[in-house]
Design an enzyme around this catalytic site. Structure first.
Site, mmCIF file in Angstrom:
data_model
loop_
_atom_site.group_PDB
_atom_site.id
_atom_site.type_symbol
_atom_site.label_atom_id
_atom_site.label_comp_id
_atom_site.label_asym_id
_atom_site.label_seq_id
_atom_site.Cartn_x
_atom_site.Cartn_y
_atom_site.Cartn_z
ATOM 1 N N SER A 54 50.873 54.182 22.272
ATOM 2 C CA SER A 54 51.111 55.572 22.634
ATOM 3 C C SER A 54 50.102 56.500 21.974
ATOM 4 C CB SER A 54 52.532 55.984 22.242
ATOM 5 O OG SER A 54 52.704 55.969 20.842
ATOM 6 N N SER A 93 46.739 58.213 23.668
ATOM 7 C CA SER A 93 46.648 59.369 24.556
ATOM 8 C C SER A 93 47.645 60.476 24.257
ATOM 9 C CB SER A 93 46.871 58.913 26.008
ATOM 10 O OG SER A 93 48.159 58.335 26.146
ATOM 11 N N CYS A 94 48.483 60.304 23.233
ATOM 12 C CA CYS A 94 49.558 61.277 23.035
ATOM 13 C C CYS A 94 49.068 62.558 22.393
ATOM 14 C CB CYS A 94 50.680 60.676 22.174
ATOM 15 S SG CYS A 94 50.209 60.404 20.450
ATOM 16 N N GLY A 95 47.964 62.500 21.647
ATOM 17 C CA GLY A 95 47.449 63.695 20.995
ATOM 18 C C GLY A 95 48.213 64.093 19.747
ATOM 19 N N LEU A 96 49.145 63.250 19.296
ATOM 20 C CA LEU A 96 49.941 63.566 18.117
ATOM 21 C C LEU A 96 49.592 62.688 16.928
ATOM 22 C CD1 LEU A 96 53.440 63.995 19.790
ATOM 23 C CD2 LEU A 96 51.843 65.782 19.106
#
Length: 260
Positions: free
Chosen positions: A107, A110-113
């Site tokens: 995850s 691409s989640c940006g977190l």
């Protein structure tokens, strides 16, 4: 059997007063070590490829993948042309954290977190030490004075860190060395687990600055006191206070600082 921890290398020594000489020095081996748990690639560490089973065990404990050596069913170490692979098989009951790590890694792409999750990882609570450990300064001085006898690679290369576990008299019960201070501590924790020595009954001595990671590894391993030869960072002090870890820093043969 070849020496996996050091290698002789030729140098030309050049003198300020003039002249030179050809010499040989032992250098510590630095190699990539890929760590796999239950077939899942977890990390690649740059380490000295000695005592790797201890390294894997200690790393798994301090990463909170396992609670004890009993959660590790087996460890296989293999050398390749590009480095080393250490494969650990965890018992089914202990496989959850590794699987969760693998799920998050997918995850994270691409989640940006990622940054937020990493900050939360650093700030996660440490186990609270219920009964503080009182270590007499003379015990730390004694351990520091004896540490050189437990650093064969350090004496040969002058380029590695050592981690030692000491009883309350300052006697060194176990020690490990590595190019990385974190690796040396993980190896020590693994060695204690393999030998059934409770970390709660003594203190850890490190030839390193006191960073927050070393404080956290010490606490997670169950030790209640840490001594280092160099100064601490602010986060190391904060984390030690939060956990109740007794901290001694800038240890010398005639003085030390006790964190308050």
């Amino acid at each position: 059997m070849p020496d996996l921890s050091a290698r002789e290398t030729r140098f030309t020594e050049i003198f300020a007063a003039g002249g030179s000489a050809d010499i040989a020095r032992a250098l510590p081996v630095e190699a990539p070590v890929a760590l796999e748990f239950n077939g899942i690639a977890y990390a690649v560490m740059m380490a000295t490829p000695a005592n790797l089973s201890d390294f894997v065990t200690g790393f798994a404990i301090t990463e909170r993948l396992v609670r004890s050596k009993a959660d590790i069913a087996g460890i296989d170490i293999a050398e390749t042309d590009k480095g080393w692979i250490a494969r650990a098989q965890l018992v089914p009951e202990a496989a959850g954290p590794v699987m969760e790590r693998a799920r998050r890694r997918v995850s994270e792409s691409s989640c940006g977190l990622c940054g937020i999750e990493n900050l939360e990882h650093i700030a996660r609570p440490l186990p609270r030490i219920a009964v503080p450990l009182g270590v007499e300064p003379q015990a730390v001085f004694a351990a520091l004075g004896a540490l050189g006898d437990h650093q064969p690679l350090g004496r040969r290369t002058a380029a590695v860190h050592a981690a030692a576990f000491c009883d309350l008299s300052g006697a060194i019960l176990a020690a490990r060395e590595d190019i990385g201070r974190h690796n040396a501590l993980d190896k020590l924790i693994g060695a204690l687990a393999a030998r059934g020595i409770p970390a709660v009954d003594g203190f850890v001595l490190l030839t390193a600055r006191c960073s927050y990671e070393l404080v956290e590894k010490t606490v997670v391993a169950g030790a209640r006191a840490l001594a280092t030869i160099s100064a601490p960072t602010t986060l190391a002090i904060d984390r030690a206070r939060q956990a109740g870890l007794a901290l001694h820093v800038l240890t010398r043969e005639d003085s030390l600082l006790r964190a308050m």
